[in-house]
Design a protein around this motif. Structure first.
Motif, PDB file in Angstrom:
ATOM      1  N   VAL A 183       0.710  -1.065  -0.087  1.00 55.53           N
ATOM      2  CA  VAL A 183       0.232  -0.040  -0.017  1.00 55.53           C
ATOM      3  C   VAL A 183       0.886   1.194   0.011  1.00 55.53           C
ATOM      4  N   GLY A 184       0.959   1.970  -1.023  1.00 51.83           N
ATOM      5  CA  GLY A 184       1.495   3.231  -0.912  1.00 51.83           C
ATOM      6  C   GLY A 184       0.735   4.331  -0.779  1.00 51.83           C
ATOM      7  N   TRP A 185       0.448   5.441  -1.504  1.00 45.99           N
ATOM      8  CA  TRP A 185      -0.383   6.633  -0.959  1.00 45.99           C
ATOM      9  C   TRP A 185      -0.776   7.366  -2.289  1.00 45.99           C
ATOM     10  N   SER A 186      -1.860   8.026  -2.375  1.00 44.75           N
ATOM     11  CA  SER A 186      -2.248   8.825  -3.720  1.00 44.75           C
ATOM     12  C   SER A 186      -1.167  10.230  -3.547  1.00 44.75           C
ATOM     13  N   ALA A 187      -1.275  10.700  -4.794  1.00 44.18           N
ATOM     14  CA  ALA A 187      -0.324  11.944  -5.007  1.00 44.18           C
ATOM     15  C   ALA A 187      -0.791  13.029  -4.143  1.00 44.18           C
ATOM     16  N   ALA A 188      -1.972  12.946  -4.095  1.00 47.03           N
ATOM     17  CA  ALA A 188      -2.563  14.262  -3.072  1.00 47.03           C
ATOM     18  C   ALA A 188      -2.645  13.930  -1.727  1.00 47.03           C
ATOM     19  N   GLY A 189      -2.461  12.534  -1.500  1.00 45.37           N
ATOM     20  CA  GLY A 189      -2.335  11.839  -0.036  1.00 45.37           C
ATOM     21  C   GLY A 189      -1.096  12.049   0.645  1.00 45.37           C
ATOM     22  N   PHE A 190      -0.002  12.620  -0.144  1.00 48.75           N
ATOM     23  CA  PHE A 190       1.141  12.789   0.442  1.00 48.75           C
ATOM     24  C   PHE A 190       0.967  14.131   1.233  1.00 48.75           C
ATOM     25  N   LEU A 191       0.962  14.123   2.675  1.00 50.17           N
ATOM     26  CA  LEU A 191       0.389  15.121   3.349  1.00 50.17           C
ATOM     27  C   LEU A 191       1.538  16.151   4.011  1.00 50.17           C
ATOM     28  N   GLY A 192       2.976  15.774   3.457  1.00 49.05           N
ATOM     29  CA  GLY A 192       3.863  16.639   3.803  1.00 49.05           C
ATOM     30  C   GLY A 192       4.538  16.782   5.124  1.00 49.05           C
ATOM     31  N   ASP A 193       4.187  15.851   6.093  1.00 46.53           N
ATOM     32  CA  ASP A 193       4.637  16.087   7.441  1.00 46.53           C
ATOM     33  C   ASP A 193       6.174  15.729   7.495  1.00 46.53           C
ATOM     34  N   GLU A 194       6.639  15.269   6.432  1.00 44.73           N
ATOM     35  CA  GLU A 194       8.145  14.760   6.624  1.00 44.73           C
ATOM     36  C   GLU A 194       9.055  15.739   5.789  1.00 44.73           C
ATOM     37  N   LEU A 195       8.266  17.037   5.160  1.00 49.50           N
ATOM     38  CA  LEU A 195       8.970  17.891   4.605  1.00 49.50           C
ATOM     39  C   LEU A 195       9.529  18.987   5.679  1.00 49.50           C
ATOM     40  N   SER A 196      10.316  19.751   5.349  1.00 53.89           N
ATOM     41  CA  SER A 196      11.052  21.031   5.887  1.00 53.89           C
ATOM     42  C   SER A 196       9.797  22.028   6.221  1.00 53.89           C
ATOM     43  N   SER A 197       9.378  22.249   7.474  1.00 51.56           N
ATOM     44  CA  SER A 197       8.454  23.278   8.049  1.00 51.56           C
ATOM     45  C   SER A 197       8.920  24.651   7.647  1.00 51.56           C
ATOM     46  N   GLU A 198      10.148  24.903   7.217  1.00 48.24           N
ATOM     47  CA  GLU A 198      10.514  26.236   6.840  1.00 48.24           C
ATOM     48  C   GLU A 198      10.024  26.518   5.090  1.00 48.24           C
ATOM     49  N   SER A 199      10.101  25.407   4.333  1.00 43.58           N
ATOM     50  CA  SER A 199       9.866  25.513   3.029  1.00 43.58           C
ATOM     51  C   SER A 199       8.375  25.204   2.770  1.00 43.58           C
ATOM     52  N   HIS A 200       7.869  24.240   3.645  1.00 47.75           N
ATOM     53  CA  HIS A 200       6.498  23.978   3.705  1.00 47.75           C
ATOM     54  C   HIS A 200       5.781  24.130   4.958  1.00 47.75           C
ATOM     55  N   PRO A 201       5.280  25.280   5.290  1.00 50.94           N
ATOM     56  CA  PRO A 201       4.664  25.592   6.579  1.00 50.94           C
ATOM     57  C   PRO A 201       3.499  24.753   6.812  1.00 50.94           C
ATOM     58  N   ASN A 202       2.973  24.651   7.774  1.00 55.69           N
ATOM     59  CA  ASN A 202       1.821  23.764   8.325  1.00 55.69           C
ATOM     60  C   ASN A 202       0.739  24.310   7.313  1.00 55.69           C
ATOM     61  N   ALA A 203       0.343  25.575   7.366  1.00 57.38           N
ATOM     62  CA  ALA A 203      -0.920  26.456   6.855  1.00 57.38           C
ATOM     63  C   ALA A 203      -0.918  25.830   5.496  1.00 57.38           C
ATOM     64  N   ALA A 204       0.166  26.024   4.719  1.00 61.62           N
ATOM     65  CA  ALA A 204       0.238  25.636   3.139  1.00 61.62           C
ATOM     66  C   ALA A 204      -0.087  24.264   2.822  1.00 61.62           C
ATOM     67  N   LEU A 205       0.495  23.320   3.844  1.00 56.37           N
ATOM     68  CA  LEU A 205       0.309  21.955   3.654  1.00 56.37           C
ATOM     69  C   LEU A 205      -1.328  21.569   3.803  1.00 56.37           C
ATOM     70  N   LEU A 206      -1.951  22.296   4.811  1.00 58.42           N
ATOM     71  CA  LEU A 206      -3.572  22.247   5.004  1.00 58.42           C
ATOM     72  C   LEU A 206      -3.944  22.558   3.970  1.00 58.42           C
ATOM     73  N   GLU A 207      -3.722  23.791   3.348  1.00 55.35           N
ATOM     74  CA  GLU A 207      -4.448  24.572   2.249  1.00 55.35           C
ATOM     75  C   GLU A 207      -4.263  23.586   1.193  1.00 55.35           C
ATOM     76  N   LYS A 208      -3.229  22.897   0.877  1.00 59.14           N
ATOM     77  CA  LYS A 208      -3.029  22.022  -0.186  1.00 59.14           C
ATOM     78  C   LYS A 208      -3.756  20.881  -0.361  1.00 59.14           C
ATOM     79  N   ALA A 209      -3.599  20.269   0.861  1.00 59.65           N
ATOM     80  CA  ALA A 209      -4.649  18.870   0.972  1.00 59.65           C
ATOM     81  C   ALA A 209      -6.147  19.172   0.927  1.00 59.65           C
TER      82      ALA A 209
END
Length: 268
Positions: A183-209
């Motif tokens: 089982v992998g994950w969908s392209a939009a299902g990668f929620l980004g919690d392992e990315l840098s919070s400087e380049s991918h802040p939480n607000a942006a990750l939430l909006e994108k999802a």
């Protein structure tokens, strides 16, 4: 006393009719699930695991956990004795579980002789490149599944997720041969919690999802990421669940996923 006699001697047909009516009302009130999404969590340092459990319980959302025995902020590893009660409680709440390999072992390459190049990111051989047979791959997936069975008292799903999602067709064929679908994950299902919070802040990750997730998507987050300075779960998890619900989505475990239902049922 008279009321008690009336209940005791009521005609069976009337009692049956009342029971059937109650069942129908309950069924009519049960929410439909026309737009399911499948939220999954991989293990990690477990620092946000208590918060994740609180949010899921409050929102009445069931998920699928993919577990490996990873180093944690406290205790003896994510599948160790320290976290045993946490896993048991999640099983009682109706969540599902599956293997993430025991030592969080990455596939690196297929070898010409039919073996695999693998590298663990946890356990006694952390960081070392190893050459494994098909039997060793199966044993590693089994090991995490058996530990989950011990911790939860329930059979885990016959599924696994390769660390990093890294696989090859031959590795997947090997895993299926020993009873595990990947089982992998969908392209939009990668929620980004392992990315840098400087380049991918939480607000942006939430909006994108909230903007990109679609019905049928498998979503993936973690129970703690060492490298992210601004943790994802405290800021995003509950707003994401609430926002998806407001958009007409509902949450289901992978047991109900159309790609895996038959596979799971055939092995139970």
């Amino acid at each position: 006393m008279a009321s008690g006699r009336s209940i005791t001697f009521a005609p069976r047909r009337a009692v049956l009719a009342a029971a059937l009516s109650a069942v129908c009302v309950h069924a009519a009130a049960a929410p439909s699930c026309a737009r399911p999404v499948y939220l999954t969590f991989d293990t990690g340092h477990m620092g946000v695991a208590p918060l994740v459990a609180e949010v899921l319980a409050r929102q009445q959302v069931r998920v699928t956990f993919f577990a490996a025995h990873e180093r944690t902020r406290e205790g003896d590893g994510s599948l160790g004795a320290h976290w045993a009660g946490w896993w048991k409680a999640r099983a009682a709440e109706g969540h599902e579980f599956a293997s993430h390999t025991f030592d969080h072992v990455y596939w690196r390459a297929d070898l010409p002789d039919g073996r695999f190049r693998m590298q663990a990111s946890a356990g006694p051989l952390e960081g070392q490149r190893q050459t494994w047979t098909e039997a060793q791959v199966c044993a590693e997936i089994d090991r995490a599944a058996q530990r989950l069975r011990e911790l939860t008292g329930r059979a885990p799903l016959p599924l696994f997720r390769a660390p990093g999602g890294k696989t090859s067709p031959r590795l997947l064929q090997t895993a299926r041969g020993c009873g595990y679908a990947h089982v992998g994950w969908s392209a939009a299902g990668f929620l980004g919690d392992e990315l840098s919070s400087e380049s991918h802040p939480n607000a942006a990750l939430l909006e994108k999802a909230l903007r990109t997730v679609r019905g049928g998507d498998i979503l993936m987050a973690h129970l703690g990421i060492w490298s992210r300075r601004d943790p994802w779960a405290p800021a995003v998890l509950e707003p994401l669940i609430v926002g998806l619900k407001e958009r007409g989505f509902c949450f289901r475990t992978l047991r109900e996923h159309p790609d895996y239902r038959a596979w799971i049922a055939a092995r139970e």
